[in-house]
Motif scaffolding. Sequence first.
Motif, PDB file in Angstrom:
ATOM      1  N   THR A 178      -4.543  10.613  -0.160  1.00 46.61           N
ATOM      2  CA  THR A 178      -5.164   9.454  -0.793  1.00 46.61           C
ATOM      3  C   THR A 178      -4.221   8.255  -0.709  1.00 46.61           C
ATOM      4  O   THR A 178      -3.009   8.404  -0.534  1.00 46.61           O
ATOM      5  CB  THR A 178      -5.525   9.746  -2.256  1.00 46.61           C
ATOM      6  OG1 THR A 178      -4.351  10.141  -2.944  1.00 46.61           O
ATOM      7  CG2 THR A 178      -6.578  10.826  -2.347  1.00 46.61           C
ATOM      8  N   HIS A 179      -4.789   7.066  -0.836  1.00 50.16           N
ATOM      9  CA  HIS A 179      -3.962   5.864  -0.774  1.00 50.16           C
ATOM     10  C   HIS A 179      -4.475   4.805  -1.744  1.00 50.16           C
ATOM     11  O   HIS A 179      -5.599   4.897  -2.249  1.00 50.16           O
ATOM     12  CB  HIS A 179      -3.909   5.311   0.651  1.00 50.16           C
ATOM     13  CG  HIS A 179      -5.185   4.676   1.093  1.00 50.16           C
ATOM     14  ND1 HIS A 179      -6.246   5.387   1.570  1.00 50.16           N
ATOM     15  CD2 HIS A 179      -5.563   3.371   1.100  1.00 50.16           C
ATOM     16  CE1 HIS A 179      -7.229   4.555   1.859  1.00 50.16           C
ATOM     17  NE2 HIS A 179      -6.851   3.326   1.582  1.00 50.16           N
ATOM     18  N   THR A 214       1.603  11.626   0.933  1.00 50.42           N
ATOM     19  CA  THR A 214       1.658  12.462   2.133  1.00 50.42           C
ATOM     20  C   THR A 214       2.087  13.888   1.837  1.00 50.42           C
ATOM     21  O   THR A 214       2.124  14.716   2.742  1.00 50.42           O
ATOM     22  CB  THR A 214       2.626  11.847   3.166  1.00 50.42           C
ATOM     23  OG1 THR A 214       3.911  11.689   2.546  1.00 50.42           O
ATOM     24  CG2 THR A 214       2.124  10.503   3.652  1.00 50.42           C
ATOM     25  N   LYS A 244       0.592   5.659   0.370  1.00 48.57           N
ATOM     26  CA  LYS A 244      -0.221   6.824   0.722  1.00 48.57           C
ATOM     27  C   LYS A 244       0.555   8.075   0.358  1.00 48.57           C
ATOM     28  O   LYS A 244       1.719   8.233   0.729  1.00 48.57           O
ATOM     29  CB  LYS A 244      -0.551   6.835   2.211  1.00 48.57           C
ATOM     30  CG  LYS A 244      -1.403   8.024   2.609  1.00 48.57           C
ATOM     31  CD  LYS A 244      -1.782   7.977   4.072  1.00 48.57           C
ATOM     32  CE  LYS A 244      -2.668   9.156   4.430  1.00 48.57           C
ATOM     33  NZ  LYS A 244      -3.028   9.155   5.841  1.00 48.57           N
ATOM     34  N   CYS A 280       0.845  -1.201   0.000  1.00 47.37           N
ATOM     35  CA  CYS A 280       0.000   0.000   0.000  1.00 47.37           C
ATOM     36  C   CYS A 280       0.876   1.245   0.000  1.00 47.37           C
ATOM     37  O   CYS A 280       1.943   1.266   0.619  1.00 47.37           O
ATOM     38  CB  CYS A 280      -0.893   0.029   1.243  1.00 47.37           C
ATOM     39  SG  CYS A 280      -2.035  -1.358   1.346  1.00 47.37           S
TER      40      CYS A 280
END
Length: 126
Positions: free
Chosen positions: A89-90, A57, A55, A53
């Motif tokens: 968002t990820h 930042t 994300k 995953c």
Amino acid sequence: MTPSKSAKPTKSAKPGGSGTHSFTVPAIPGDNVVSASGSYTKMGTARVKVTVCAKQTGGTRQVGAVAVAYNASGASKNVGAVVLTGPGTHSCGTITFLFYTAHLKVHSFIGNQGKIVKTGPILTLY
């Protein structure tokens, strides 16, 4: 633009055995725009399930993380998580690899207009 050279590869503290193992992908030195993590589960000697995953930042156009699984002959396959929509968002990717259980390596990256422009250090999980 060609990708920048990444820092020296790093090694995980413990080699992967059976069970589920979590990991944190090393940060890209000098940039605070992506955080990445994931897990892997070895299933017998022939399969490994990998989740990675990423994300976003910070403010940049594209970020992501890639996990690359290798077989005993050195061939590789990968699963990636790419974020294109902005900070906060990820995205995650999961795949089960058959016969790609010899090595697993992960890293994060920054992209611009569909090209990787900077990569983080490679973490060797096993």
